[in-house]
Design a protein around this motif. Sequence first.
Motif, PDB file in Angstrom:
ATOM      1  N   SER A   1       0.841  -1.198   0.000  1.00 32.75           N
ATOM      2  CA  SER A   1       0.000   0.000   0.000  1.00 32.75           C
ATOM      3  C   SER A   1       0.877   1.249   0.000  1.00 32.75           C
ATOM      4  N   ASN A   2       0.316   2.304  -0.599  1.00 29.82           N
ATOM      5  CA  ASN A   2       0.979   3.612  -0.662  1.00 29.82           C
ATOM      6  C   ASN A   2       2.440   3.517  -1.131  1.00 29.82           C
TER       7      ASN A   2
ATOM      8  N   THR B   1      -5.037  -1.223  -7.091  1.00 30.67           N
ATOM      9  CA  THR B   1      -5.553   0.103  -7.462  1.00 30.67           C
ATOM     10  C   THR B   1      -4.385   1.072  -7.560  1.00 30.67           C
ATOM     11  N   PHE B   2      -4.246   1.675  -8.743  1.00 26.50           N
ATOM     12  CA  PHE B   2      -3.210   2.681  -8.986  1.00 26.50           C
ATOM     13  C   PHE B   2      -3.839   4.067  -8.941  1.00 26.50           C
ATOM     14  N   SER B   3      -3.083   5.053  -8.466  1.00 25.08           N
ATOM     15  CA  SER B   3      -3.558   6.445  -8.501  1.00 25.08           C
ATOM     16  C   SER B   3      -2.434   7.352  -8.982  1.00 25.08           C
ATOM     17  N   PHE B   4      -2.803   8.531  -9.454  1.00 28.42           N
ATOM     18  CA  PHE B   4      -1.834   9.513  -9.938  1.00 28.42           C
ATOM     19  C   PHE B   4      -2.360  10.892  -9.609  1.00 28.42           C
ATOM     20  N   GLN B   5      -1.467  11.841  -9.439  1.00 27.55           N
ATOM     21  CA  GLN B   5      -1.836  13.176  -8.978  1.00 27.55           C
ATOM     22  C   GLN B   5      -2.441  14.040 -10.086  1.00 27.55           C
ATOM     23  N   SER B   6      -1.958  13.847 -11.311  1.00 29.15           N
ATOM     24  CA  SER B   6      -2.334  14.764 -12.378  1.00 29.15           C
ATOM     25  C   SER B   6      -2.417  14.036 -13.713  1.00 29.15           C
TER      26      SER B   6
ATOM     27  N   LYS C   1      -8.844  10.053 -10.586  1.00 27.87           N
ATOM     28  CA  LYS C   1      -7.445   9.772 -10.931  1.00 27.87           C
ATOM     29  C   LYS C   1      -6.983   8.417 -10.377  1.00 27.87           C
ATOM     30  N   LYS C   2      -7.839   7.407 -10.593  1.00 30.88           N
ATOM     31  CA  LYS C   2      -7.513   6.042 -10.164  1.00 30.88           C
ATOM     32  C   LYS C   2      -7.876   5.060 -11.267  1.00 30.88           C
ATOM     33  N   LEU C   3      -7.121   3.981 -11.332  1.00 32.95           N
ATOM     34  CA  LEU C   3      -7.442   2.863 -12.224  1.00 32.95           C
ATOM     35  C   LEU C   3      -7.169   1.559 -11.481  1.00 32.95           C
ATOM     36  N   SER C   4      -8.116   0.628 -11.588  1.00 37.02           N
ATOM     37  CA  SER C   4      -7.961  -0.648 -10.897  1.00 37.02           C
ATOM     38  C   SER C   4      -7.749  -1.772 -11.912  1.00 37.02           C
ATOM     39  N   LEU C   5      -7.085  -2.813 -11.445  1.00 34.69           N
ATOM     40  CA  LEU C   5      -6.778  -3.962 -12.291  1.00 34.69           C
ATOM     41  C   LEU C   5      -6.827  -5.231 -11.451  1.00 34.69           C
ATOM     42  N   ARG C   6      -7.437  -6.271 -12.012  1.00 36.89           N
ATOM     43  CA  ARG C   6      -7.366  -7.588 -11.386  1.00 36.89           C
ATOM     44  C   ARG C   6      -6.848  -8.570 -12.432  1.00 36.89           C
ATOM     45  N   SER C   7      -5.852  -9.357 -12.062  1.00 35.50           N
ATOM     46  CA  SER C   7      -5.312 -10.372 -12.958  1.00 35.50           C
ATOM     47  C   SER C   7      -5.306 -11.731 -12.275  1.00 35.50           C
ATOM     48  N   LEU C   8      -5.871 -12.716 -12.970  1.00 38.68           N
ATOM     49  CA  LEU C   8      -5.797 -14.105 -12.546  1.00 38.68           C
ATOM     50  C   LEU C   8      -4.701 -14.761 -13.375  1.00 38.68           C
ATOM     51  N   ILE C   9      -3.642 -15.178 -12.687  1.00 37.37           N
ATOM     52  CA  ILE C   9      -2.452 -15.724 -13.354  1.00 37.37           C
ATOM     53  C   ILE C   9      -2.419 -17.223 -13.101  1.00 37.37           C
ATOM     54  N   ASP C  10      -2.328 -18.002 -14.184  1.00 38.62           N
ATOM     55  CA  ASP C  10      -2.408 -19.452 -14.012  1.00 38.62           C
ATOM     56  C   ASP C  10      -1.536 -20.164 -15.046  1.00 38.62           C
ATOM     57  N   HIS C  11      -0.222 -20.049 -14.883  1.00 45.55           N
ATOM     58  CA  HIS C  11       0.779 -20.778 -15.675  1.00 45.55           C
ATOM     59  C   HIS C  11       0.790 -20.416 -17.162  1.00 45.55           C
ATOM     60  N   SER C  12      -0.280 -20.743 -17.884  1.00 47.72           N
ATOM     61  CA  SER C  12      -0.290 -20.450 -19.316  1.00 47.72           C
ATOM     62  C   SER C  12      -1.379 -19.447 -19.699  1.00 47.72           C
ATOM     63  N   VAL C  13      -1.995 -18.851 -18.708  1.00 44.22           N
ATOM     64  CA  VAL C  13      -3.046 -17.872 -19.001  1.00 44.22           C
ATOM     65  C   VAL C  13      -2.967 -16.711 -18.018  1.00 44.22           C
ATOM     66  N   VAL C  14      -3.160 -15.515 -18.549  1.00 41.84           N
ATOM     67  CA  VAL C  14      -3.271 -14.312 -17.710  1.00 41.84           C
ATOM     68  C   VAL C  14      -4.592 -13.655 -18.094  1.00 41.84           C
TER      69      VAL C  14
ATOM     70  N   ILE D   1       0.858   2.908  -5.952  1.00 40.53           N
ATOM     71  CA  ILE D   1       0.068   1.703  -5.672  1.00 40.53           C
ATOM     72  C   ILE D   1      -0.711   1.998  -4.400  1.00 40.53           C
ATOM     73  N   GLU D   2      -1.968   2.396  -4.535  1.00 44.53           N
ATOM     74  CA  GLU D   2      -2.773   2.687  -3.339  1.00 44.53           C
ATOM     75  C   GLU D   2      -2.958   1.437  -2.513  1.00 44.53           C
ATOM     76  N   SER D   3      -3.324   0.349  -3.188  1.00 46.62           N
ATOM     77  CA  SER D   3      -3.467  -0.932  -2.492  1.00 46.62           C
ATOM     78  C   SER D   3      -3.220  -2.045  -3.488  1.00 46.62           C
ATOM     79  N   LEU D   4      -2.564  -3.086  -3.037  1.00 48.28           N
ATOM     80  CA  LEU D   4      -2.360  -4.290  -3.835  1.00 48.28           C
ATOM     81  C   LEU D   4      -2.550  -5.490  -2.933  1.00 48.28           C
ATOM     82  N   ASP D   5      -3.484  -6.348  -3.280  1.00 49.22           N
ATOM     83  CA  ASP D   5      -3.719  -7.608  -2.572  1.00 49.22           C
ATOM     84  C   ASP D   5      -3.433  -8.737  -3.548  1.00 49.22           C
ATOM     85  N   ALA D   6      -2.598  -9.676  -3.138  1.00 51.59           N
ATOM     86  CA  ALA D   6      -2.280 -10.821  -3.991  1.00 51.59           C
ATOM     87  C   ALA D   6      -2.388 -12.099  -3.174  1.00 51.59           C
ATOM     88  N   TRP D   7      -2.994 -13.093  -3.780  1.00 55.53           N
ATOM     89  CA  TRP D   7      -3.199 -14.379  -3.116  1.00 55.53           C
ATOM     90  C   TRP D   7      -2.557 -15.498  -3.912  1.00 55.53           C
TER      91      TRP D   7
END
Length: 509
Positions: free
Chosen positions: A319-320, A344-349, A443-456, A495-501
């Motif tokens: 975070s942050n 979740t990514f953020s930017f000032q301008s 001024k935020k953009l979020s992304l979720r990626s499921l990563i599984d060996h041969s697929v993103v 990086i405002e917040s990043l959670d990875a499992w």
Amino acid sequence: MYHNGLYHLFYQYNPKGAVWGNIVWAHSVSTDLINWKPLEPAIYPSKVFDKYGCWSGSATILPGNKPIILYTGIIDSNNTQVQNYAVPANYSDPYLRKWIKPDNNPLVEADPGVNKTAFRDPTTAWLGRDGHWRMLVGSRRKHRGIAYLYRSRDFMNWKKAEHPLHSKAKTGMWECPDFFPVSLKGTNGLDTSVVGNNIKHVLKVSLDLTRYEYYTLGTYNLEKDRYIPDNTSVDGWKGLRYDYGNFYASKTFFDNAKNRRILWGWANESDTAKEDVAKGWAGIQLIPRTIWLDPNGKQLLQWPIQEIESIRGKKVQLSNQKLNVGDHVEVKGITAAQADVEVTFSFQSLDKAEPFHPSWHDIDAQDVCKQKGSTVQGGVGPFGLLTLASRNLEEYTPVFFRVFKAQHKHKVLMCSDATSSSLNKGLYKPSFAGFVDVDLADKKLSLRSLIDHSVVESFGAGGKTCISSRVYPTLAIFDQAHLYAFNNGTEIVTIESLDAWIMSKPQMN
């Protein structure tokens, strides 16, 4: 389909090898859409009306909770296609293991004037207010894609409507059509037969010509049995897609257990046929997605089904964390080859956003991504994740955003770029991309990626734009795979917040 507490998946399968041919309807069941048990094939060529092949189709649940399958059979060596049906041999068998194909098949044959070699993939049927069932069959006439409409009172005797439900010039063969309602309010799904106020309809087709799919939102005129797309997106192959990557032949179904509509797509290969044979498999089903209407009414939103969270393991967080130009920060403590990442990514301008070149309005997002890859320095972006990365970045699959300043608004490009995904030169390694219709006021953009060996499999801005990439790294495999967050733009990104499992392995067939 969902029936008596079980999800049933039927899929095109070659039991004799990892190449096209000898196609049967394989059959698997699940209680949660995550863990699957294989059963014997439900349908395979055995009758005069499907002697040369059992192609795709759909299931419909008839009154009395009785499922019926409509599917395409090939009846001769001239590739003549007809529509057949199959029913369970024993409705009391909870697994519906055995299916029978009655001798009054085929139910539908191509009329004179219909291209009988391009006449396939019947949809789930819906029941009209007039008591007639309706279903679509995909086709083409020369270069015009067509969804023929058929009606029946008893599901056995079908008559083609005078006009197709919809057609479009210069789109080629429409495979695997899908037609269903979505609610204007909330995220709940609707049964396929629902009509009335506060809904829109979705027509999706898979384009044999491009191997991509596109969909439109619009109005279903009940009196004329015609579909009229809204003018908010292109009705053609440059229109809206469920997914801008390896994603084809998708179908939705209404899950009445949880009042949701589930979308499920097939991810075709980027690997060679020779490698497929060596692996022993080719093509996979992606993670099932819940699908609903964006509150803006102009597109659909998608998100991995909630059940996927049941196989999440150890979690790590950031975070942050500021990312200056050229920074990449490793996400440590997880198995990067099999992970679920939400950031979740953020930017000032937005002042440093690059100008959107006027000529790009006429080209595909994929072409913009080719020109403006993850290593080409920009203003606001490129920033995102480097997935399935080797330690020294000889291999990596970046999933990233880039913000441009257009004439009246900002345009957000989302890319999943397989160009550097593998040192294997024989692979298909495209740079997939789509634009994201998002308001950047916060001024935020979020992304979720499921990563599984041969697929993103990636979901941008809460599921507004989705991209699935099939990749085959040679170095970044198993415990040698790494995950980084990066920024190659001159605007500082946080990086405002990043959670990875870590994701554990489900029971797969």
